[in-house]
Design an enzyme around this catalytic site. Structure first.
Site, PDB file in Angstrom:
ATOM      1  CD  GLU A 111      -2.213  -1.288   2.903  1.00 13.34           C
ATOM      2  OE1 GLU A 111      -2.004  -0.370   3.717  1.00 13.34           O
ATOM      3  OE2 GLU A 111      -2.760  -2.346   3.198  1.00 13.34           O
ATOM      4  CE  LYS A 113       5.545   4.603   7.005  1.00 17.88           C
ATOM      5  NZ  LYS A 113       5.328   5.920   7.557  1.00 17.88           N
ATOM      6  CG  ASP A 115       4.445  12.316   5.071  1.00 17.61           C
ATOM      7  OD1 ASP A 115       4.431  12.023   6.282  1.00 17.61           O
ATOM      8  OD2 ASP A 115       5.290  13.052   4.551  1.00 17.61           O
ATOM      9  CE1 TYR A 223      -2.881   2.650   8.798  1.00 17.91           C
ATOM     10  CE2 TYR A 223      -2.990   4.517   7.315  1.00 17.91           C
ATOM     11  CZ  TYR A 223      -2.666   3.991   8.544  1.00 17.91           C
ATOM     12  OH  TYR A 223      -2.144   4.787   9.515  1.00 17.91           O
ATOM     13  CE  LYS A 310       9.695   6.076   6.862  1.00 19.44           C
ATOM     14  NZ  LYS A 310       9.858   7.275   7.647  1.00 19.44           N
ATOM     15  CB  CYS A 404      13.657  47.806   4.919  1.00 21.83           C
ATOM     16  SG  CYS A 404      13.123  47.239   3.306  1.00 21.83           S
ATOM     17  CB  CYS A 407      13.204  51.422   1.708  1.00 15.67           C
ATOM     18  SG  CYS A 407      12.322  50.833   3.161  1.00 15.67           S
ATOM     19  CB  CYS A 422       9.682  46.931   5.205  1.00 14.01           C
ATOM     20  SG  CYS A 422       9.890  48.629   4.667  1.00 14.01           S
ATOM     21  CB  CYS A 428       9.528  49.885   0.911  1.00 18.37           C
ATOM     22  SG  CYS A 428      10.570  48.445   0.864  1.00 18.37           S
TER      23      CYS A 428
HETATM   24  S1  IVH Z   1      -0.109   0.048   8.875  1.00 18.30           S
HETATM   25  C1  IVH Z   1       0.939  -2.497  12.404  1.00 18.30           C
HETATM   26  N1  IVH Z   1      -0.472   1.200   6.541  1.00 18.30           N
HETATM   27  O1  IVH Z   1       2.843   4.854   9.121  1.00 18.30           O
HETATM   28  C2  IVH Z   1       0.826  -1.699  11.161  1.00 18.30           C
HETATM   29  N2  IVH Z   1       0.503   2.503   8.277  1.00 18.30           N
HETATM   30  O2  IVH Z   1       4.917   3.580  11.295  1.00 18.30           O
HETATM   31  C3  IVH Z   1       0.611  -0.288  11.454  1.00 18.30           C
HETATM   32  N3  IVH Z   1       0.987   4.824   7.652  1.00 18.30           N
HETATM   33  O3  IVH Z   1       1.947   6.406  11.804  1.00 18.30           O
HETATM   34  C4  IVH Z   1       0.518   0.680  10.367  1.00 18.30           C
HETATM   35  N4  IVH Z   1       0.267   4.684   5.565  1.00 18.30           N
HETATM   36  O4  IVH Z   1      -0.072   6.193  10.322  1.00 18.30           O
HETATM   37  C5  IVH Z   1      -0.016   1.351   7.798  1.00 18.30           C
HETATM   38  N5  IVH Z   1      -0.864   2.083   4.413  1.00 18.30           N
HETATM   39  C6  IVH Z   1      -0.431   2.241   5.668  1.00 18.30           C
HETATM   40  C7  IVH Z   1       0.095   3.465   6.149  1.00 18.30           C
HETATM   41  C8  IVH Z   1       0.564   3.553   7.467  1.00 18.30           C
HETATM   42  C9  IVH Z   1       0.810   5.474   6.496  1.00 18.30           C
HETATM   43  C10 IVH Z   1       1.593   5.426   8.868  1.00 18.30           C
HETATM   44  C11 IVH Z   1       0.821   5.164  10.114  1.00 18.30           C
HETATM   45  C12 IVH Z   1       1.863   5.154  11.229  1.00 18.30           C
HETATM   46  C13 IVH Z   1       3.107   4.868  10.500  1.00 18.30           C
HETATM   47  C14 IVH Z   1       3.620   3.506  10.907  1.00 18.30           C
END
Ligand code: IVH
Length: 667
Positions: A111, A113, A115, A223, A310, A404, A407, A422, A428
C-alpha cells in the site's frame, strides 16, 4: 411511523446518500431532493431534540469549541513499523517472514505509506463511537468532533457483516492542491504558512473548534481493521469489506503477490509519485493472510508481518553562501538562503527558503555553514539542519537585519507574529512596485500597456514614486528607459491617459487601501458617492455601510488621515481622475425588497447570477456574499454548495427559488 422511527429512517437515508455522494461519487438523487430530506430531518430534530441521534448527518460540525482533549485508551494498541530504504532488506524481510511461518511462499499486499496523521476510529453496532489520535500507541486524544467534519467519514456504516465492535486505522492528510490553497490564503492574510501537509493535517486535528476544522479541507484514507476476531481471511479482503461498509480505502493497493511483485509495485509508485496529488513517504508491505499475521505476531514495538519501505531520502548537503532578505509586496521580509549548487532529487538547487526570523534562530545559522536540505511538500527545498562538525571556527552568526534591505527603514515584528515587516508601504521599492501593479491591474485602472518590468524601470529611474506620478510622465522621459520603443511609449501614455476616465469605484479599489477589495470599494462608493465624502467619513458612518465592519472602517479612516495620502488625492484630482461616482445605469426601480438582505447561490434558469444580484439592488435589496444570521433570504439555484445550504438551514434562513424571488419583486 412514530417520530422516533421517522428520525431514524431519515438519518439512515441521508447518511446513505452522503456516502453515495462523497465516497462513491455516484449520487442517486438530485441535490434538491437531498436538501428536502435534510430539511425534513432538521425540522423534526428541532421539534424533538431528545430524539437526535449521535450519528445524525446534521451534527457533523459542532456548535461550540471544547476546552481540551480527553485521552482514551486504544482497545487494540497502535504499533509502528520497521523501516527500510533498500530492496535488499525487503528480500531479507521476506526470508524472515517465511522462516517464522515455516512456509515456502508468502503473499503480501503493498500500500501507499500516506504522510499525514494516524487516527483510529471505533465503531459500535455500525455507528461511529469515537476517534482517537495515535498518541503513544496505547492511548490517544479524543478528536471525534474534528473527525466528523470530514465528509467521507461514515457516521453510520453501510452494508452488513461488520463486527459489533472494531477499530479502523487510517491517515488524515491534505491533498497538495488543498494544502497549497490554504497556504496561499494564509500568506494573503499575513499568517505564517504551514511547513508541509503533514503538519497541516496533524495541526488541524488538534484544533479545539470543530467549526474551524470543517473549513480545512482534510482527506482521510483507511488501511487497517483491528477487531477481536479477524473480519476476513486476508488483509486485502478486509480492505474490500471496509470499502463496502462505507470507508474510503486507497485505489493504489497491490493485490496479494510475491515479494518480487512488491518490488515492481514500489518502482511504479515511485515513478508516479509526483502525480498522486498528495504526499507519501514510501510504501507499506503487509503479509496478506490474517492468520499468518497473527502467527508472526509482534516484537515489543513493531509487527513481524509488516514493514515500511521508504523512498530514498530527498536530502542533500551543501554550504550556505549567504542569506538574501526578500521584501514582498506586502512588506513581509523573507530570508532565503543562497546555496552552493547541489543536486537534490534530480534538480540543481541554489536556494532554500528559511521562512522567517524564528527559523533562522532555530537553525542557529553561521556564515558558510554546511546544511542539510530536503524536498518537502513544497516546491522550494528547505534547510532542515546544520552539520555542526563542519562549522568554520569563529564564523560569525547570521542575524536578521533590523533595517529594510530595500529602503533602510526600521523593520517591525508584531508580538506573537512570525513575520517581520517593513512598514514603509508607500515608498519601499518592492512594496511600491506591488502597489503600482495593483493600480494598473485589470480589475483596477486597467492600464494594459504598463507591465511589471516597465513599472520596475520607472521606479528605479525615480520617475514614479506614487500612483499620481504616472499622470505627470512625459513621453521623452519614458523613451529614455531601457529598451523602450517609441510605439510602446506612445501606447503607454495613451493607456495612462485613458485610465483617467475609469469610474470612481475602480480608482478607490486601485489605491490599494488595506481590506478595501473590489466589492467593498463598490459598496463604499455607492454609499458615499465622492472621494471627499468618503475621506471625511467617521468610523460610525463607515460601519453603517453594508459589509463594512469595524476593521475595514479603521483601515479607511487611517488611510485618509495621512497627510501624504490627502495630497495624493489632490494630485489625482488635478490630473482629472474621477473622484465622484457617475450613475451606473443600475438605477433603483422599486423599493419592493425594502433593504432585505439576500445571498445568491447556484445556477439559475432565467438569470445569470450577476443579473439576479443587479435586480436585487434595483429593487432596494442588499446582496451579501456569505450566509450569516443577518441574511433574510437565500436564493438557491441548481448545484449550490451543500455547505451553504447546511448553514442556511442551521440559521433558519428561508431558502427561496428564482420564482419566489420574481413574485417578491413583481408582486
Ligand atoms: S499500517 C501495524 N499502513 O505509518 C501496522 N501505516 O509507522 C501499522 N501509515 O503512523 C501501520 N500509511 O499512520 C499502515 N498504508 C499504511 C500506512 C501507514 C501510512 C503510517 C501510520 C503510522 C506509521 C507507521
Amino acid at each position: 411511523m412514530s417520530v422516533k422511527e421517522k428520525i431514524e429512517a431519515l438519518t439512515k437515508s441521508i447518511n446513505e446518500h452522503n456516502h453515495r455522494y462523497y465516497v462513491l461519487n455516484e449520487p442517486v438523487i438530485s441535490d434538491q431532493d437531498f436538501d428536502l430530506l435534510l430539511k425534513e430531518l432538521e425540522s423534526l430534530e428541532a421539534l424533538h431534540p431528545e430524539l437526535v441521534l449521535s450519528y445524525s448527518p446534521t451534527k457533523r460540525v459542532g456548535e461550540v469549541p471544547i476546552d481540551k482533549f480527553n485521552s482514551f485508551p486504544h482497545t487494540y494498541p497502535l504499533y509502528s513499523l520497521g523501516n527500510t530504504y533498500s530492496e535488499g532488506e525487503l528480500l531479507e524481510f521476506d526470508q524472515r517472514v517465511k522462516k517464522t511461518l515455516g512456509k515456502e511462499s508468502v503473499l503480501y499486499t503493498a500500500e501507499l505509506k500516506f504522510d499525514g496523521a494516524a487516527v483510529s476510529l471505533s465503531y459500535r453496532n455500525g455507528q461511529l463511537e469515537r476517534a482517537l489520535t495515535r498518541g503513544d500507541g496505547v492511548q490517544g486524544d479524543d478528536i471525534t468532533a474534528n473527525i466528523k467534519t470530514i465528509p467521507t467519514v461514515p457516521l453510520q456504516l453501510q452494508g452488513e457483516g461488520w463486527p459489533e465492535f472494531f477499530e479502523i486505522r487510517g491517515e488524515v492528510f491534505a491533498a497538495r492542491a488543498d494544502f497549497d490553497s490554504v497556504n496561499e490564503q494564509r500568506r494573503a492574510n499575513n499568517e505564517a504558512p504551514f511547513a508541509n501537509p503533514r503538519n497541516f493535517a496533524s495541526g488541524s486535528l488538534k484544533l479545539l473548534d470543530s467549526r474551524e476544522v470543517a473549513k480545512r479541507k482534510l482527506s482521510i484514507v483507511f488501511y487497517g481493521i483491528a477487531s477481536a476476531k479477524p473480519v476476513a481471511e486476508s488483509h486485502y479482503e478486509s480492505l474490500k469489506l471496509a470499502a463496502q461498509w462505507g470507508f474510503i480505502t486507497s485505489s493504489n493497493t497491490m493485490k496479494p503477490g510475491t515479494i518480487l511483485e512488491v518490488l515492481d509495485f514500489i518502482k511504479k509508485i515511485e515513478e508516479s509519485r509526483e502525480s498522486l496529488g498528495f504526499d507519501i513517504d514510501g510504501a507499506v508491505i503487509k503479509v496478506d493472510k490474517l492468520a499468518d499475521q497473527q502467527e508472526a505476531g509482534f516484537t515489543a514495538k513493531i509487527p513481524r508481518w509488516a514493514i515500511a519501505y521508504k523512498y530514498p531520502a530527498q536530502t542533500a548537503f551543501t554550504r550556505i553562501a549567504g542569506i538574501t532578505y526578500q521584501v514582498g509586496r506586502t512588506g513581509a521580509v523573507t530570508p532565503v538562503a543562497n546555496l552552493e549548487p547541489v543536486l537534490l532529487a534530480g534538480t540543481t538547487v541554489k536556494r532554500a527558503s528559511l521562512y522567517n526570523e524564528d527559523e533562522v534562530l532555530r537553525l542557529d545559522l553561521h556564515e558558510l555553514d554546511t546544511v542539510s536540505i530536503e524536498k518537502g511538500g513544497e516546491i522550494i527545498p528547505k534547510i532542515t539542519g546544520v552539520v555542526q562538525e563542519k562549522r568554520i571556527a569563529n564564523a560569525p552568526k547570521l542575524t536578521f537585519p533590523s533595517n529594510c534591505p530595500e529602503c533602510s527603514q526600521p523593520l517591525f515584528r508584531k508580538e506573537g507574529e512570525a513575520i517581520t515587516y517593513c512598514l514603509n508601504q508607500d515608498h519601499c521599492p518592492p512594496q511600491l512596485l506591488g502597489k503600482l501593479e495593483h493600480y494598473v491591474g485589470r480589475k483596477a485602472m486597467d492600464i494594459e500597456s504598463l507591465g511589471r518590468e516597465t513599472l520596475d524601470l520607472l521606479i528605479k529611474a525615480e520617475l514614479v514614486r506614487d500612483v499620481a506620478d504616472l499622470y505627470d510622465l512625459q513621453i521623452e522621459q519614458i523613451l529614455q528607459l531601457d529598451r523602450m520603443a517609441p510605439k510602446s511609449a506612445t501606447n503607454l501614455v495613451q493607456g495612462i491617459e485613458a485610465s483617467r476616465q475609469q469610474p470612481f469605484h475602480r480608482l478607490l479599489f486601485a489605491l490599494g487601501i488595506r481590506m478595501v477589495g473590489e466589492t467593498v470599494a463598490k459598496k463604499l462608493v455607492k454609499h458615499f458617492k465622492s472621494m471627499d465624502e468618503l475621506a471625511t467619513a467617521s468610523i460610525e458612518a463607515l460601519t453603517a455601510v453594508d459589509e463594512v465592519g469595524e476593521k475595514i472602517a479603521e483601515q479607511v479612516v487611517q488611510w485618509f488621515s495621512k497627510e501624504e495620502h490627502r495630497q495624493l488625492i489632490e494630485r489625482l484630482r488635478k490630473s482629472g481622475l474621477q473622484l465622484v461616482e457617475e450613475s451606473t445605469g443600475n438605477e433603483i426601480i422599486s423599493n419592493a425588497l425594502n433593504g432585505k438582505k439576500f445571498v445568491v447561490s447556484g445556477v439559475f434558469i432565467r438569470y445569470e447570477r450577476e443579473q439576479l444580484k443587479a435586480l436585487i439592488e434595483q429593487h432596494g435589496g442588499v446582496v451579501l456574499s456569505g450566509i450569516s444570521s443577518k441574511t433574510d433570504y437565500l436564493i438557491a439555484g441548481d448545484n449550490m454548495g451543500p455547505s451553504k445550504l447546511e448553514k442556511a438551514q442551521k440559521l433558519q434562513v428561508p431558502i427561496i427559488s428564482e420564482d419566489d424571488f420574481e413574485r417578491m419583486i413583481h408582486g
